[in-house]
Design a protein around this motif. Structure first.
Motif, PDB file in Angstrom:
ATOM      1  N   UNK A  70     -14.522  69.599  49.154  1.00 18.41           N
ATOM      2  CA  UNK A  70     -15.485  70.040  50.160  1.00 18.41           C
ATOM      3  C   UNK A  70     -14.839  70.983  51.162  1.00 18.41           C
ATOM      4  N   UNK A  71     -13.524  70.803  51.374  1.00 20.30           N
ATOM      5  CA  UNK A  71     -12.803  71.612  52.352  1.00 20.30           C
ATOM      6  C   UNK A  71     -12.511  72.996  51.778  1.00 20.30           C
ATOM      7  N   UNK A  72     -12.403  73.949  52.677  1.00 19.13           N
ATOM      8  CA  UNK A  72     -12.084  75.318  52.275  1.00 19.13           C
ATOM      9  C   UNK A  72     -10.563  75.480  52.250  1.00 19.13           C
ATOM     10  N   UNK A  73      -9.983  76.165  51.294  1.00 20.09           N
ATOM     11  CA  UNK A  73     -10.655  76.826  50.178  1.00 20.09           C
ATOM     12  C   UNK A  73     -11.069  75.797  49.126  1.00 20.09           C
ATOM     13  N   UNK A  74     -12.270  75.938  48.629  1.00 18.38           N
ATOM     14  CA  UNK A  74     -12.771  75.010  47.619  1.00 18.38           C
ATOM     15  C   UNK A  74     -12.004  75.201  46.322  1.00 18.38           C
ATOM     16  N   UNK A  75     -11.804  74.091  45.612  1.00 19.46           N
ATOM     17  CA  UNK A  75     -11.129  74.160  44.315  1.00 19.46           C
ATOM     18  C   UNK A  75     -11.639  73.034  43.430  1.00 19.46           C
ATOM     19  N   UNK A  76     -11.500  73.234  42.138  1.00 22.65           N
ATOM     20  CA  UNK A  76     -11.870  72.201  41.180  1.00 22.65           C
ATOM     21  C   UNK A  76     -10.766  71.152  41.116  1.00 22.65           C
ATOM     22  N   UNK A  77     -11.156  69.935  40.774  1.00 23.05           N
ATOM     23  CA  UNK A  77     -10.207  68.820  40.722  1.00 23.05           C
ATOM     24  C   UNK A  77     -10.118  68.264  39.311  1.00 23.05           C
ATOM     25  N   UNK A  78      -8.926  67.813  38.946  1.00 22.45           N
ATOM     26  CA  UNK A  78      -8.741  67.163  37.652  1.00 22.45           C
ATOM     27  C   UNK A  78      -8.118  65.780  37.829  1.00 22.45           C
ATOM     28  N   UNK A  79      -8.132  65.279  39.058  1.00 23.29           N
ATOM     29  CA  UNK A  79      -7.506  63.994  39.330  1.00 23.29           C
ATOM     30  C   UNK A  79      -8.400  62.834  38.914  1.00 23.29           C
ATOM     31  N   UNK A  80      -7.770  61.680  38.708  1.00 25.21           N
ATOM     32  CA  UNK A  80      -8.470  60.476  38.283  1.00 25.21           C
ATOM     33  C   UNK A  80      -8.043  59.330  39.199  1.00 25.21           C
ATOM     34  N   UNK A  81      -9.029  58.641  39.762  1.00 27.59           N
ATOM     35  CA  UNK A  81      -8.777  57.493  40.627  1.00 27.59           C
ATOM     36  C   UNK A  81      -9.492  56.274  40.072  1.00 27.59           C
ATOM     37  N   UNK A  82      -8.905  55.112  40.322  1.00 26.65           N
ATOM     38  CA  UNK A  82      -9.517  53.847  39.923  1.00 26.65           C
ATOM     39  C   UNK A  82      -9.680  52.997  41.178  1.00 26.65           C
ATOM     40  N   UNK A  83     -10.894  52.513  41.418  1.00 30.28           N
ATOM     41  CA  UNK A  83     -11.164  51.593  42.514  1.00 30.28           C
ATOM     42  C   UNK A  83     -11.382  50.215  41.896  1.00 30.28           C
ATOM     43  N   UNK A  84     -10.468  49.295  42.190  1.00 28.18           N
ATOM     44  CA  UNK A  84     -10.575  47.932  41.685  1.00 28.18           C
ATOM     45  C   UNK A  84     -11.488  47.155  42.624  1.00 28.18           C
ATOM     46  N   UNK A  85     -12.737  46.977  42.194  1.00 30.11           N
ATOM     47  CA  UNK A  85     -13.728  46.303  43.024  1.00 30.11           C
ATOM     48  C   UNK A  85     -13.542  44.793  43.027  1.00 30.11           C
ATOM     49  N   UNK A  86     -12.735  44.280  42.097  1.00 28.87           N
ATOM     50  CA  UNK A  86     -12.471  42.845  42.033  1.00 28.87           C
ATOM     51  C   UNK A  86     -11.388  42.397  42.998  1.00 28.87           C
ATOM     52  N   UNK A  87     -10.620  43.347  43.519  1.00 32.42           N
ATOM     53  CA  UNK A  87      -9.561  43.020  44.472  1.00 32.42           C
ATOM     54  C   UNK A  87     -10.165  42.789  45.851  1.00 32.42           C
ATOM     55  N   UNK A  88      -9.448  42.051  46.692  1.00 34.09           N
ATOM     56  CA  UNK A  88      -9.914  41.809  48.048  1.00 34.09           C
ATOM     57  C   UNK A  88      -8.804  42.202  49.024  1.00 34.09           C
ATOM     58  N   UNK A  89      -8.948  43.305  49.730  1.00 36.41           N
ATOM     59  CA  UNK A  89     -10.073  44.235  49.693  1.00 36.41           C
ATOM     60  C   UNK A  89      -9.994  45.136  48.455  1.00 36.41           C
ATOM     61  N   UNK A  90     -11.097  45.830  48.123  1.00 36.23           N
ATOM     62  CA  UNK A  90     -11.063  46.777  47.002  1.00 36.23           C
ATOM     63  C   UNK A  90      -9.912  47.770  47.187  1.00 36.23           C
ATOM     64  N   UNK A  91      -9.248  48.117  46.072  1.00 35.83           N
ATOM     65  CA  UNK A  91      -8.020  48.918  46.151  1.00 35.83           C
ATOM     66  C   UNK A  91      -8.124  50.174  45.299  1.00 35.83           C
ATOM     67  N   UNK A  92      -7.794  51.317  45.920  1.00 40.13           N
ATOM     68  CA  UNK A  92      -7.727  52.599  45.219  1.00 40.13           C
ATOM     69  C   UNK A  92      -6.355  52.780  44.597  1.00 40.13           C
ATOM     70  N   UNK A  93      -6.314  53.425  43.443  1.00 37.50           N
ATOM     71  CA  UNK A  93      -5.060  53.819  42.806  1.00 37.50           C
ATOM     72  C   UNK A  93      -5.300  55.138  42.087  1.00 37.50           C
ATOM     73  N   UNK A  94      -4.407  56.121  42.334  1.00 31.95           N
ATOM     74  CA  UNK A  94      -4.501  57.360  41.569  1.00 31.95           C
ATOM     75  C   UNK A  94      -3.794  57.136  40.242  1.00 31.95           C
TER      76      UNK A  94
END
Length: 127
Positions: A34-58
């Motif tokens: 969303x920020x300028x300069x705009x660019x396409x992304x190829x990254x992959x993230x996983x949000x573990x919704x079963x964790x407490x609290x939910x945890x992001x991992x690239x």
């Protein structure tokens, strides 16, 4: 209502795709910044919704069929779709240009499990 998450999450983006995998894992792939300069992304993230609290991992992808030490990114796209097929996340289509011209008939398949993450830029489809 906002819920706090742990771990470094993805940057703000649009036109990305997400799919819910077994075990309450949300896989987020690609899109455009969303920020300028705009660019396409190829990254992959996983949000573990079963964790407490939910945890992001690239996730760091390893191309299927590649050498054991090699890594390779997925193709950066925006405006694509994603769906789960068991442990597989299948991402279809999208554009590799920010102006959304020349949409791609591209299928990318990701597998998450057994302590590894792999991807395959599977097929260019003929329409």
């Amino acid at each position: 209502m906002r819920h706090p998450c742990q771990g470094p999450g993805p940057c703000p983006r649009c036109e990305s795709a997400a799919t819910l995998l077994p075990g309450g894992r949300l896989l987020l792939f690609g899109g455009a910044t969303l920020a300028s300069p705009r660019r396409l992304l190829s990254d992959v993230y996983c949000l573990d919704l079963g964790a407490s609290p939910p945890t992001w991992q690239q996730l760091q992808p390893r191309q299927a069929g590649g050498d054991s030490g090699g890594t390779g990114g997925m193709v950066a796209v925006a405006g694509h779709a994603g769906a789960a097929m068991g442990e597989l996340a299948v991402f279809v289509g999208g554009c590799r240009r920010l102006d959304r011209t020349e949409p791609e008939a591209l299928v990318q398949v990701c597998a998450v499990g057994y302590g590894a993450f792999w991807w395959s830029q599977a097929w260019w489809l003929c329409c």
